[in-house]
Design an enzyme around this catalytic site. Structure first.
Site, PDB file in Angstrom:
ATOM      1  N   ASP A   1       0.837  -1.203   0.000  1.00  0.00           N
ATOM      2  CA  ASP A   1       0.000   0.000   0.000  1.00  0.00           C
ATOM      3  C   ASP A   1       0.874   1.256   0.000  1.00  0.00           C
ATOM      4  OD1 ASP A   1      -2.202  -1.613   0.181  1.00  0.00           O
ATOM      5  OD2 ASP A   1      -2.332  -1.483   2.369  1.00  0.00           O
TER       6      ASP A   1
HETATM    7  N1  URA Z   1      -1.218  -5.916   3.883  1.00  0.00           N
HETATM    8  C1  URA Z   1      -1.723  -4.666   3.864  1.00  0.00           C
HETATM    9  O1  URA Z   1      -2.786  -4.406   4.419  1.00  0.00           O
HETATM   10  N2  URA Z   1      -1.041  -3.716   3.220  1.00  0.00           N
HETATM   11  C2  URA Z   1       0.167  -3.926   2.627  1.00  0.00           C
HETATM   12  O2  URA Z   1       0.750  -2.988   2.071  1.00  0.00           O
HETATM   13  C3  URA Z   1       0.668  -5.227   2.661  1.00  0.00           C
HETATM   14  C4  URA Z   1      -0.021  -6.216   3.290  1.00  0.00           C
END
Ligand code: URA
Length: 242
Positions: free
Chosen positions: A105
């Site tokens: 993310d």
């Molecule tokens: N899980 C998440 O919620 N976000 C990420 O960036 C990676 C794994």
């Protein structure tokens, strides 16, 4: 048999044009002899005898890098509205077909792989291959306790019907933990935390299979995997290094 300039360009030592220049400049040796013909055909066993600037180059037909992704950048190579991780790829590695392996993310930091090997990328992300991904996380809300460790270890279903397979939660304290998952669902860690009543305050990926985020890489830095790291990763995915 493959052309010398092609072998070096494919392994990421520059564009075809740049590689031709460095060969013509006498920077490449084959079995102790300087080679200045970029078109020289090299047999597979002779590839091991190439030296560039006196050092053995890493010759592979796939490229794999690890990036220590900072927060604030989306996992994409171009985007009209957001900063992307493309800006951490130095010019000599651009246009080599590198794509991110899965997604972190925008606000997540840490280990992001980039490769031009689609099959490897697919296996790392596919739940079928159960490749471990380990995260360091800090939550706010209720502190974690032993019941959560057990719930995560057994796997669980959320109210909206999403199923999370068994995962390994290791508590540092109530609010800080390591979490190892064996699949890669969308926003997985945040959704797992949320469905147990917590918000993720900080998230960083620290490991994929046996490959740990290099502690010497600062945020925004990227490096090629070593031969040993490549071999371990390919073997975790039941593939042969290329
Ligand atoms: N899980 C998440 O919620 N976000 C990420 O960036 C990676 C794994």
């Amino acid at each position: 048999m493959e052309r010398l300039d092609k072998i070096l360009a494919k392994s990421g030592y520059g564009t075809r044009k740049e590689v031709k220049q460095l060969i013509r400049a006498g920077r490449v040796e084959l079995a102790g002899q300087v080679v200045t013909d970029p078109g020289l055909k090299i047999s597979a066993p002779d590839v091991d005898n190439i030296l560039l600037d006196g050092l053995k180059p890493q010759i592979h037909s796939s490229l794999i890098f690890m990036l220590n992704k900072p927060g604030g950048f989306i996992t994409a190579l171009s985007d009209a509205r957001h900063d992307t991780i493309a800006e951490f790829i130095p010019p000599q590695w651009q246009n080599k077909g590198l794509v991110p392996v899965g997604r972190l993310d925008k606000d997540t930091e840490g280990l992001l792989l980039l490769t031009n090997d689609g099959q490897l990328s697919h296996r790392i992300c596919s739940p079928k291959w159960e490749i471990e991904k380990e995260y360091h996380l800090i939550v706010q809300g209720r502190p974690f306790d032993q019941q959560d460790v057990e719930k995560f270890a057994n796997g669980f279903k959320t109210r909206d019907g999403t199923e999370f397979r068994p995962s390994k939660l290791e508590l540092i304290d109530g609010f800080e933990a390591y979490l190892t998952v064996f699949e890669g669902q969308y926003h997985q860690v945040k959704r797992m935390a949320k469905s147990t009543g917590r918000e993720i305050k900080y998230l960083r990926r620290i490991r994929i299979a046996d490959l740990e985020l290099d502690p010497d890489l600062s945020l925004g830095e990227l490096r090629m995997l070593t031969d040993e790291e490549r071999e371990n990763l390919y073997s975790a995915c039941d593939l042969k290094d290329k």
